[in-house]
Design a protein around this motif. Structure first.
Motif, mmCIF file in Angstrom:
data_model
loop_
_atom_site.group_PDB
_atom_site.id
_atom_site.type_symbol
_atom_site.label_atom_id
_atom_site.label_comp_id
_atom_site.label_asym_id
_atom_site.label_seq_id
_atom_site.Cartn_x
_atom_site.Cartn_y
_atom_site.Cartn_z
ATOM 1 N N PRO A 166 104.267 19.150 54.446
ATOM 2 C CA PRO A 166 103.847 17.805 54.859
ATOM 3 C C PRO A 166 104.561 16.703 54.076
ATOM 4 O O PRO A 166 104.872 15.638 54.629
ATOM 5 C CB PRO A 166 102.342 17.807 54.557
ATOM 6 C CG PRO A 166 101.942 19.242 54.675
ATOM 7 C CD PRO A 166 103.106 20.000 54.109
ATOM 8 N N ARG A 167 104.858 16.950 52.804
ATOM 9 C CA ARG A 167 105.581 15.973 51.988
ATOM 10 C C ARG A 167 107.024 15.818 52.460
ATOM 11 O O ARG A 167 107.638 14.769 52.276
ATOM 12 C CB ARG A 167 105.555 16.398 50.519
ATOM 13 C CG ARG A 167 104.161 16.435 49.909
ATOM 14 C CD ARG A 167 104.175 17.121 48.557
ATOM 15 N NE ARG A 167 105.023 16.430 47.594
ATOM 16 C CZ ARG A 167 104.640 15.382 46.875
ATOM 17 N NH1 ARG A 167 103.420 14.900 47.005
ATOM 18 N NH2 ARG A 167 105.465 14.813 46.021
ATOM 19 N N LEU A 168 107.574 16.885 53.046
ATOM 20 C CA LEU A 168 108.957 16.852 53.508
ATOM 21 C C LEU A 168 109.069 16.331 54.941
ATOM 22 O O LEU A 168 110.175 16.179 55.449
ATOM 23 C CB LEU A 168 109.563 18.258 53.446
ATOM 24 C CG LEU A 168 109.653 18.905 52.063
ATOM 25 C CD1 LEU A 168 110.148 20.340 52.189
ATOM 26 C CD2 LEU A 168 110.563 18.114 51.149
ATOM 27 N N GLY A 169 107.938 16.067 55.569
ATOM 28 C CA GLY A 169 107.972 15.626 56.958
ATOM 29 C C GLY A 169 108.103 16.772 57.933
ATOM 30 O O GLY A 169 108.575 16.595 59.059
ATOM 31 N N ILE A 170 107.690 17.968 57.505
ATOM 32 C CA ILE A 170 107.672 19.132 58.405
ATOM 33 C C ILE A 170 106.232 19.338 58.836
ATOM 34 O O ILE A 170 105.367 19.637 58.009
ATOM 35 C CB ILE A 170 108.214 20.392 57.701
ATOM 36 C CG1 ILE A 170 109.673 20.184 57.286
ATOM 37 C CG2 ILE A 170 108.097 21.610 58.618
ATOM 38 C CD1 ILE A 170 110.240 21.286 56.414
ATOM 39 N N VAL A 171 105.959 19.163 60.125
ATOM 40 C CA VAL A 171 104.579 19.176 60.609
ATOM 41 C C VAL A 171 104.334 20.368 61.522
ATOM 42 O O VAL A 171 105.233 20.859 62.189
ATOM 43 C CB VAL A 171 104.245 17.862 61.359
ATOM 44 C CG1 VAL A 171 104.418 16.664 60.445
ATOM 45 C CG2 VAL A 171 105.111 17.698 62.610
ATOM 46 N N GLY A 172 103.084 20.838 61.516
ATOM 47 C CA GLY A 172 102.664 21.842 62.482
ATOM 48 C C GLY A 172 102.783 23.279 62.029
ATOM 49 O O GLY A 172 102.417 24.184 62.773
ATOM 50 N N GLY A 173 103.274 23.499 60.793
ATOM 51 C CA GLY A 173 103.375 24.894 60.371
ATOM 52 C C GLY A 173 104.265 25.095 59.172
ATOM 53 O O GLY A 173 104.631 24.159 58.467
ATOM 54 N N VAL A 230 110.640 19.378 62.195
ATOM 55 C CA VAL A 230 111.199 18.399 61.270
ATOM 56 C C VAL A 230 111.030 16.994 61.847
ATOM 57 O O VAL A 230 111.390 16.740 63.009
ATOM 58 C CB VAL A 230 112.691 18.701 61.016
ATOM 59 C CG1 VAL A 230 113.332 17.619 60.159
ATOM 60 C CG2 VAL A 230 112.846 20.068 60.357
ATOM 61 N N THR A 231 110.471 16.083 61.030
ATOM 62 C CA THR A 231 110.259 14.704 61.497
ATOM 63 C C THR A 231 110.983 13.667 60.647
ATOM 64 O O THR A 231 110.934 12.490 60.959
ATOM 65 C CB THR A 231 108.754 14.353 61.498
ATOM 66 O OG1 THR A 231 108.257 14.374 60.151
ATOM 67 C CG2 THR A 231 107.955 15.327 62.356
#
Length: 384
Positions: free
Chosen positions: A174-181, A116-117
């Motif tokens: 990616p739209r939610l700011g969850i990166v890498g999986g 989560v970013t």
């Protein structure tokens, strides 16, 4: 003999077909965790584990790719989404259990589990995207396995999904700011086929995140056409648009419940012609009537009976618009359409929030906007 998961008698009927239930990535992670901890603390290798889901259905799930090392054990459970279209179907969800000096059970994500970013999600920034219910399931299985072996030391559980790195790029993450999986999901542990609830919930999650970040006026597009038009032709923050798919009504309902002050929809006429007829789920399985709505409004705009018949016989909204344009009444017809879109948006919301729409097609570009669209554009621009 084929392994039975416990879901053999669970199905729904869709379009006269039996559609199988499946189980979530959360159930996979919890079952893999149960297997890994039991094999870490015990001596025997387990071919499968039982798992009670929050829905009350007990699963029996096979363990795959078992690896034992000195102080840790890894195993996987294969995701089965049943007959629900799901990008994670068939992937392996791994759990690694290892002893730690620190007491208690710690759960984290490894490769293929997103991080989560951005604020506004169930997890804090920097945490693994393992949702609350799956995390509680994982913790429960780890603690029960430890208790059954009279183990009082600490445990670290790492959930990983090697295929999740690529799959995550195709999801909302990616739209939610969850990166890498991917995210480890599932509130019931069970996947019900063709579930609209899952998609509506993903819209709710995205909307909540935008609202948490201070966006009181939201920019919403049904899909890629609207998003592309927004990016190329409008002076609005394209990157903030939320895709609502066919769920116009549900999007409005959730926004009101959340405290959102307004929504501007940017849509191709193919979707929002239906809204001009009061249709709030724009999927063709729910309702169509696009050419009927266009024909009736062409008549209101002064079109002839022949014009209306030609519109009714057209195969697409683009073809219908060409006929209306040839009859010289496109602008007036669109004014009628915009009036009715505004009416039905307000009717859905009981005028509790500000709603509007900008509508276009690929041939003529901008077709019109509803009465309250200009004010919404200003308010969204002011949020920059």
């Amino acid at each position: 003999m084929e392994h039975k998961t416990g879901l053999e008698d669970y199905y729904v009927i869709r379009g006269q077909k039996k559609m199988r239930f499946g189980y979530t990535t959360g159930s996979c992670a919890a079952a893999a965790c149960k297997g890994a901890v039991n094999m870490l603390l015990g001596d025997e290798e387990l071919p499968y584990v039982s798992l009670m889901t929050p829905k009350g259905i007990e699963l029996c799930l096979e363990l795959h790719d078992i690896k034992k090392e000195d102080n840790k054990v890894t195993c996987a459970v294969k995701k089965d989404a049943g007959d629900d279209p799901d990008t994670t179907n068939g992937i392996l969800v791994y759990a690694t259990a290892e002893r730690t000096k620190e007491p208690g059970v710690m759960v984290d994500g490894g490769i293929g589990v997103g991080r989560v970013t951005k604020p506004g999600l169930s997890q804090k920034i920097g945490e693994a995207a393992i949702n609350p219910v799956p995390k509680a399931m994982i913790l429960r299985e780890a603690r029960e396995a430890a208790d059954s072996h009279d183990y009082e030391g600490g445990l670290k559980i790492t959930i990983s999904v090697p295929q999740g790195v690529e799959i995550g790029k195709k999801t909302f993450n990616p739209r939610l700011g969850i990166v890498g999986g991917i995210s480890i999901l599932g509130t019931t542990g069970i996947v019900e086929p063709m579930s609209e609830k899952a998609l509506v919930e993903s819209i709710h999650v995205e909307m909540k995140q935008h609202f948490t970040q201070g966006e009181e006026y939201l920019l919403v597009t049904p899909g890629n056409y609207g998003a592309d038009y927004l990016r190329e032709h409008m002076d609005l923050p394209f990157e903030r648009n939320i895709k609502c798919s066919n769920y116009v009504g549900e999007t409005i309902d959730m926004a009101i419940d959340m405290g959102v002050k307004g929504i501007l929809f940017v849509s191709h006429i193919g979707k929002f012609a239906k809204v001009a007829g009061g249709i709030m789920n724009t999927h063709s399985h729910s309702a169509d009537s696009r050419v009927e709505i266009l024909a009736s409004n062409a008549i209101r705009a002064g079109g002839s009976l022949e014009c209306a018949k030609a519109v009714l016989n057209s195969g697409t909204t683009d073809e219908a618009l060409d006929i209306i344009h040839e009859n010289g009444i496109l602008e007036d017809t669109m004014k009628e359409i915009m009036t009715r879109i505004q009416f039905y948006l307000n009717h859905r919301s009981y005028e509790q929030i500000l709603l509007g729409a900008v509508v276009f097609n690929n041939t003529y570009g901008y077709l019109g906007q509803t009465e309250d669209a200009a004010e919404l554009i200003k308010k969204i621009q002011a949020q920059k």
